[in-house]
Design a protein around this motif. Structure first.
Motif, PDB file in Angstrom:
ATOM      1  N   LEU A  93       0.856  -1.192   0.000  1.00 30.40           N
ATOM      2  CA  LEU A  93       0.000   0.000   0.000  1.00 30.40           C
ATOM      3  C   LEU A  93       0.883   1.230   0.000  1.00 30.40           C
ATOM      4  O   LEU A  93       1.970   1.191   0.567  1.00 30.40           O
ATOM      5  CB  LEU A  93      -0.909   0.007   1.231  1.00 30.40           C
ATOM      6  N   PRO A  94       0.528   2.290  -0.591  1.00 34.60           N
ATOM      7  CA  PRO A  94      -0.731   2.596  -1.262  1.00 34.60           C
ATOM      8  C   PRO A  94      -0.768   2.153  -2.716  1.00 34.60           C
ATOM      9  O   PRO A  94      -1.817   2.234  -3.363  1.00 34.60           O
ATOM     10  CB  PRO A  94      -0.803   4.125  -1.197  1.00 34.60           C
ATOM     11  N   TRP A  95       0.352   1.687  -3.272  1.00 32.11           N
ATOM     12  CA  TRP A  95       0.427   1.337  -4.690  1.00 32.11           C
ATOM     13  C   TRP A  95      -0.534   0.228  -5.054  1.00 32.11           C
ATOM     14  O   TRP A  95      -1.073   0.204  -6.163  1.00 32.11           O
ATOM     15  CB  TRP A  95       1.866   0.974  -5.069  1.00 32.11           C
ATOM     16  N   ARG A  96      -0.764  -0.690  -4.139  1.00 31.03           N
ATOM     17  CA  ARG A  96      -1.658  -1.820  -4.388  1.00 31.03           C
ATOM     18  C   ARG A  96      -3.067  -1.358  -4.741  1.00 31.03           C
ATOM     19  O   ARG A  96      -3.808  -2.055  -5.428  1.00 31.03           O
ATOM     20  CB  ARG A  96      -1.694  -2.726  -3.155  1.00 31.03           C
ATOM     21  N   LEU A  97      -3.439  -0.186  -4.271  1.00 25.65           N
ATOM     22  CA  LEU A  97      -4.779   0.331  -4.556  1.00 25.65           C
ATOM     23  C   LEU A  97      -5.001   0.575  -6.042  1.00 25.65           C
ATOM     24  O   LEU A  97      -6.139   0.717  -6.487  1.00 25.65           O
ATOM     25  CB  LEU A  97      -5.036   1.611  -3.769  1.00 25.65           C
ATOM     26  N   GLY A  98      -3.924   0.597  -6.808  1.00 26.25           N
ATOM     27  CA  GLY A  98      -4.043   0.774  -8.255  1.00 26.25           C
ATOM     28  C   GLY A  98      -4.841  -0.314  -8.941  1.00 26.25           C
ATOM     29  O   GLY A  98      -5.295  -0.127 -10.076  1.00 26.25           O
ATOM     30  N   VAL A  99      -5.053  -1.441  -8.273  1.00 26.86           N
ATOM     31  CA  VAL A  99      -5.828  -2.522  -8.889  1.00 26.86           C
ATOM     32  C   VAL A  99      -7.280  -2.126  -9.116  1.00 26.86           C
ATOM     33  O   VAL A  99      -7.987  -2.816  -9.860  1.00 26.86           O
ATOM     34  CB  VAL A  99      -5.738  -3.849  -8.091  1.00 26.86           C
ATOM     35  N   VAL A 100      -7.722  -1.034  -8.518  1.00 26.61           N
ATOM     36  CA  VAL A 100      -9.096  -0.585  -8.785  1.00 26.61           C
ATOM     37  C   VAL A 100      -9.255  -0.243 -10.265  1.00 26.61           C
ATOM     38  O   VAL A 100     -10.384  -0.159 -10.763  1.00 26.61           O
ATOM     39  CB  VAL A 100      -9.529   0.603  -7.893  1.00 26.61           C
ATOM     40  N   GLY A 101      -8.146  -0.091 -10.973  1.00 25.25           N
ATOM     41  CA  GLY A 101      -8.209   0.136 -12.418  1.00 25.25           C
ATOM     42  C   GLY A 101      -8.879  -0.995 -13.167  1.00 25.25           C
ATOM     43  O   GLY A 101      -9.299  -0.830 -14.310  1.00 25.25           O
TER      44      GLY A 101
END
Length: 144
Positions: A93-101
């Motif tokens: 996190l916070p990079w993992r939140l990019g999966v919302v793409g």
């Protein structure tokens, strides 16, 4: 793309990111991964390296034109926006939140990816040759 067991020079559990070693945007992405992949989940290989060329051939991709980032994971090659989303999903996190793409349909994601990929040299520039690696960076790359 192939589903055969293990690509050449890649361990069964390795996740390998293939990137254009002379592209400034792609190099920035590789450096981003080195900086934020604290668990060292990802290995890197430039597509210009002998290892990168062998992996592109294994994937059934052109070895003379580089239009996409490739993630090799679990005996499969992921490309374009899917590769990016798989990679950010493996970061903290916070990079993992990019999966919302993933909520954006793949054709739209890949259309945007392709626009950037085709214009990356003009937009971001390119190096005359692949960058020289620091000792820490070298440990993140596949051996040739």
């Amino acid at each position: 793309m192939t589903d055969s067991e293990t690509p050449p020079g890649v361990g069964r559990d390795d996740q390998v990111v293939l990137f254009d070693g002379v592209c400034k945007l792609c190099n920035g992405w590789a450096k981003f991964l080195i900086r934020h992949d604290h668990q060292r989940r990802f290995r890197l290989a430039s597509v210009q390296s002998p290892q990168g060329q062998a992996l592109l051939a294994w994937c059934g991709m052109p070895t003379d034109q580089y239009e996409t980032l490739v993630l090799i994971r679990e005996g499969r090659a992921h490309v374009r926006s899917d590769a990016i989303l798989h990679i950010v999903g493996g970061l903290p996190l916070p990079w993992r939140l990019g999966v919302v793409g993933r909520v954006i349909p793949r054709p739209i994601r890949d259309w945007l990816y392709d626009r950037i990929a085709r214009n990356r040299y003009r937009l971001f520039g390119r190096y005359d040759s692949c960058l020289v690696l620091t000792p820490d960076h070298r440990s993140r790359f596949l051996d040739d």
